[in-house]
Write a protein that holds these residues in place. Structure first.
Motif, PDB file in Angstrom:
ATOM      1  N   VAL A 203       0.226  -1.399  -0.045  1.00 19.45           N
ATOM      2  CA  VAL A 203      -0.562  -0.316   0.396  1.00 19.45           C
ATOM      3  C   VAL A 203       0.868   1.161   0.057  1.00 19.45           C
ATOM      4  O   VAL A 203       0.678   2.284  -0.887  1.00 19.45           O
ATOM      5  CB  VAL A 203      -0.835  -0.040   1.245  1.00 19.45           C
ATOM      6  CG1 VAL A 203      -1.658   1.423   1.690  1.00 19.45           C
ATOM      7  CG2 VAL A 203      -1.846  -1.093   1.408  1.00 19.45           C
ATOM      8  N   ARG A 204       2.090   1.369   0.886  1.00 15.65           N
ATOM      9  CA  ARG A 204       2.608   2.118   1.241  1.00 15.65           C
ATOM     10  C   ARG A 204       3.384   2.639  -0.098  1.00 15.65           C
ATOM     11  O   ARG A 204       3.779   4.149  -1.606  1.00 15.65           O
ATOM     12  CB  ARG A 204       3.627   2.161   1.573  1.00 15.65           C
ATOM     13  CG  ARG A 204       5.205   1.432   1.717  1.00 15.65           C
ATOM     14  CD  ARG A 204       6.199   1.163   2.704  1.00 15.65           C
ATOM     15  NE  ARG A 204       6.827   0.345   1.810  1.00 15.65           N
ATOM     16  CZ  ARG A 204       7.690   0.861   1.468  1.00 15.65           C
ATOM     17  NH1 ARG A 204       7.923   1.286   0.709  1.00 15.65           N
ATOM     18  NH2 ARG A 204       8.905  -0.202   1.009  1.00 15.65           N
ATOM     19  N   VAL A 205       3.879   1.950  -1.098  1.00 17.96           N
ATOM     20  CA  VAL A 205       3.675   1.748  -2.748  1.00 17.96           C
ATOM     21  C   VAL A 205       3.125   2.200  -3.554  1.00 17.96           C
ATOM     22  O   VAL A 205       3.528   3.165  -4.256  1.00 17.96           O
ATOM     23  CB  VAL A 205       5.101   0.635  -3.301  1.00 17.96           C
ATOM     24  CG1 VAL A 205       5.411   0.770  -4.341  1.00 17.96           C
ATOM     25  CG2 VAL A 205       5.932   0.492  -1.990  1.00 17.96           C
ATOM     26  N   ASN A 206       2.198   1.929  -3.993  1.00 17.42           N
ATOM     27  CA  ASN A 206       1.083   2.374  -4.828  1.00 17.42           C
ATOM     28  C   ASN A 206      -0.574   2.954  -4.415  1.00 17.42           C
ATOM     29  O   ASN A 206      -0.537   3.467  -5.053  1.00 17.42           O
ATOM     30  CB  ASN A 206       0.781   0.543  -5.452  1.00 17.42           C
ATOM     31  CG  ASN A 206       1.672  -0.534  -5.859  1.00 17.42           C
ATOM     32  OD1 ASN A 206       2.053  -0.400  -6.917  1.00 17.42           O
ATOM     33  ND2 ASN A 206       1.967  -1.512  -4.965  1.00 17.42           N
ATOM     34  N   ALA A 207      -0.468   3.614  -3.111  1.00 14.48           N
ATOM     35  CA  ALA A 207      -1.300   4.278  -2.601  1.00 14.48           C
ATOM     36  C   ALA A 207      -1.622   5.637  -3.582  1.00 14.48           C
ATOM     37  O   ALA A 207      -0.257   5.754  -4.368  1.00 14.48           O
ATOM     38  CB  ALA A 207      -1.718   4.655  -0.781  1.00 14.48           C
ATOM     39  N   PRO A 208      -2.479   5.957  -3.629  1.00 20.40           N
ATOM     40  CA  PRO A 208      -2.387   6.908  -5.001  1.00 20.40           C
ATOM     41  C   PRO A 208      -2.793   8.283  -3.815  1.00 20.40           C
ATOM     42  O   PRO A 208      -2.904   9.523  -4.365  1.00 20.40           O
ATOM     43  CB  PRO A 208      -3.529   7.170  -5.586  1.00 20.40           C
ATOM     44  CG  PRO A 208      -5.131   5.887  -4.752  1.00 20.40           C
ATOM     45  CD  PRO A 208      -3.898   5.254  -3.678  1.00 20.40           C
ATOM     46  N   CYS A 209      -2.577   7.786  -2.978  1.00 17.12           N
ATOM     47  CA  CYS A 209      -2.159   9.114  -1.690  1.00 17.12           C
ATOM     48  C   CYS A 209      -1.697   8.982  -0.830  1.00 17.12           C
ATOM     49  O   CYS A 209      -1.353   8.021  -1.043  1.00 17.12           O
ATOM     50  CB  CYS A 209      -3.948   9.215  -1.255  1.00 17.12           C
ATOM     51  SG  CYS A 209      -4.127   8.063   0.289  1.00 17.12           S
ATOM     52  N   PRO A 210      -0.767   9.547   0.046  1.00 15.48           N
ATOM     53  CA  PRO A 210       0.087  10.066   1.178  1.00 15.48           C
ATOM     54  C   PRO A 210      -1.217   9.139   2.169  1.00 15.48           C
ATOM     55  O   PRO A 210      -2.899   8.491   2.548  1.00 15.48           O
ATOM     56  CB  PRO A 210      -0.199  11.155   1.867  1.00 15.48           C
ATOM     57  CG  PRO A 210      -1.038  12.606   0.890  1.00 15.48           C
ATOM     58  CD  PRO A 210      -1.697  11.183  -0.123  1.00 15.48           C
ATOM     59  N   VAL A 211      -0.209   7.484   2.599  1.00 13.82           N
ATOM     60  CA  VAL A 211      -0.296   6.801   3.726  1.00 13.82           C
ATOM     61  C   VAL A 211       0.153   7.394   5.290  1.00 13.82           C
ATOM     62  O   VAL A 211       1.266   7.218   5.241  1.00 13.82           O
ATOM     63  CB  VAL A 211      -0.034   5.838   2.783  1.00 13.82           C
ATOM     64  CG1 VAL A 211      -0.406   4.759   4.140  1.00 13.82           C
ATOM     65  CG2 VAL A 211      -0.531   5.190   1.750  1.00 13.82           C
ATOM     66  N   LEU A 212      -0.602   6.892   6.186  1.00 14.39           N
ATOM     67  CA  LEU A 212      -0.391   6.762   8.080  1.00 14.39           C
ATOM     68  C   LEU A 212      -0.478   6.067   7.716  1.00 14.39           C
ATOM     69  O   LEU A 212      -1.457   4.971   8.105  1.00 14.39           O
ATOM     70  CB  LEU A 212      -1.248   7.769   8.284  1.00 14.39           C
ATOM     71  CG  LEU A 212      -1.030   8.004   9.555  1.00 14.39           C
ATOM     72  CD1 LEU A 212      -1.677  10.012   9.332  1.00 14.39           C
ATOM     73  CD2 LEU A 212      -1.321   7.430  10.878  1.00 14.39           C
ATOM     74  N   LEU A 213       0.557   5.197   8.494  1.00 18.16           N
ATOM     75  CA  LEU A 213       0.518   3.711   9.427  1.00 18.16           C
ATOM     76  C   LEU A 213       0.490   3.541  10.811  1.00 18.16           C
ATOM     77  O   LEU A 213       0.985   4.679  10.836  1.00 18.16           O
ATOM     78  CB  LEU A 213       2.028   3.315   8.469  1.00 18.16           C
ATOM     79  CG  LEU A 213       2.619   2.802   6.745  1.00 18.16           C
ATOM     80  CD1 LEU A 213       3.789   2.354   6.524  1.00 18.16           C
ATOM     81  CD2 LEU A 213       0.463   1.778   6.561  1.00 18.16           C
ATOM     82  N   ALA A 214       0.041   2.774  11.327  1.00 16.20           N
ATOM     83  CA  ALA A 214       0.351   2.889  12.845  1.00 16.20           C
ATOM     84  C   ALA A 214      -0.027   1.587  13.105  1.00 16.20           C
ATOM     85  O   ALA A 214      -0.476   0.654  12.646  1.00 16.20           O
ATOM     86  CB  ALA A 214      -1.440   3.844  13.331  1.00 16.20           C
ATOM     87  N   ARG A 215       0.471   1.567  14.269  1.00 15.06           N
ATOM     88  CA  ARG A 215       0.659   0.372  14.596  1.00 15.06           C
ATOM     89  C   ARG A 215      -0.309  -0.037  16.349  1.00 15.06           C
ATOM     90  O   ARG A 215      -1.034   1.054  16.165  1.00 15.06           O
ATOM     91  CB  ARG A 215       2.152   0.315  15.439  1.00 15.06           C
ATOM     92  CG  ARG A 215       3.018   0.101  14.592  1.00 15.06           C
ATOM     93  CD  ARG A 215       3.840  -0.283  14.484  1.00 15.06           C
ATOM     94  NE  ARG A 215       5.432  -0.345  14.452  1.00 15.06           N
ATOM     95  CZ  ARG A 215       5.219  -0.835  12.803  1.00 15.06           C
ATOM     96  NH1 ARG A 215       4.652  -1.524  12.240  1.00 15.06           N
ATOM     97  NH2 ARG A 215       6.717  -0.446  12.005  1.00 15.06           N
ATOM     98  N   THR A 216      -0.125  -0.746  17.057  1.00 18.48           N
ATOM     99  CA  THR A 216      -1.145  -0.683  17.865  1.00 18.48           C
ATOM    100  C   THR A 216      -0.716   0.824  19.138  1.00 18.48           C
ATOM    101  O   THR A 216      -0.031   1.170  19.378  1.00 18.48           O
ATOM    102  CB  THR A 216      -0.989  -2.024  18.809  1.00 18.48           C
ATOM    103  OG1 THR A 216       0.007  -2.011  19.191  1.00 18.48           O
ATOM    104  CG2 THR A 216      -1.824  -2.618  18.235  1.00 18.48           C
TER     105      THR A 216
END
Length: 283
Positions: A268-281
């Protein structure tokens, strides 16, 4: 929820533009921003002096472009390995969010290219907003959360609801990919989640905060479908929960096996068409 933001700048990419866009959101107005630029070690003293001067200019330009209240922004210029320093400063300031630019390299390319953003993503447990060099940063109104039953996904829902507070015309989009029906659903299907389900509780909380919410589902490969939905729904920001992938033996070693292997967050971080926010627990 997001009170301290670490913005790592390199003089390239859209990280500063992303920060300015976030600052337009009512929930982020009072957040403190620390702008960091890291000067890598050089072979000679003269080269080091030049890099320090260049780094100072990069920081100054970033501060100027942000145009924030001086009481809300500070800067750090530090020498070292950028990958390590970003993680160190995030810990020192107890950052609630890290913002970085990303070249959008694939997993193996990231390893070979010594990617800073990929390294930080691997080793930091803090929410991280990645902005690829080849995307257009838009005003954030539509936030999509890739939903499942994980704690990391629940954390993403909390962050999304926080960000959307007071956003005029804002919308929360909850997406669910059904891998058991691979290929049986075509296009986007709106759904009404059960009242006490994960999505149902999220809908109730959004409605309590007067945030319009839409629930959609699709089937297929999760990474591909999440990116497709984000594009078709014209999403401005995508939130994705990521399991803790830090190596158990020693925190300083990147988990190469998992990097090379299949990973939803990597796709997703490579292919998403928009900024990506990754979050853990929530730690």
């Amino acid at each position: 929820m997001i009170r301290k933001i670490l913005l790592a700048v390199s003089g390239l990419g859209h990280a500063e533009e992303m920060m300015k866009t976030l600052k337009e959101m009512p929930s982020i107005l009072s957040a403190k921003v620390t702008v960091l630029h890291v000067v890598p070690p050089q072979s000679t003293a003269a080269a080091m002096t030049d890099k320090w001067e260049e780094g100072g200019k990069i920081l100054a330009n970033a501060i100027q472009s942000l145009n924030l209240d001086p009481s809300q922004v500070s800067s750090i210029l530090r020498q070292g390995d950028p990958k390590d320093v970003v993680c160190q400063v995030a810990e020192e300031m107890d950052a609630d969010l890290i913002i970085m630019g990303s070249r959008g390299l694939k997993r193996l390319q990231s390893i070979l290219a010594n990617s800073v953003s990929q390294y930080v993503f691997q080793l930091s447990s803090r929410p991280m907003l990645l902005v690829k060099d080849d995307i257009y940063v838009k005003r954030i109104k539509r936030i999509m959360v890739a939903s499942d039953n994980s704690e990391a996904s629940t954390n993403c829902l909390k962050i999304a609801l926080f960000l959307l507070q007071g956003v005029e015309g804002g919308q929360l989009i909850l997406s669910h990919i059904n891998t058991d029906l691979c290929g049986k659903l075509s296009g986007i299907t709106d759904i009404k989640p059960e009242r006490n389900s994960v999505l149902g509780n999220a809908v109730a909380e959004a409605e309590k905060q007067n945030i319009p919410v839409r629930c959609v589902t699709s089937s297929g490969k999760p990474g591909e479908e999440i990116c497709r939905l984000a594009e078709e729904l014209n999403v401005d920001l995508l939130l994705l929960g990521s399991p803790d992938r830090r190596p158990s033996i020693a925190k300083k070693f990147v988990d190469l096996d998992r990097l090379i292997g299949a990973s939803l967050s990597d796709y997703v971080r490579v292919n998403a068409p928009c900024p990506v926010l990754l979050a853990r627990t929530v730690g």
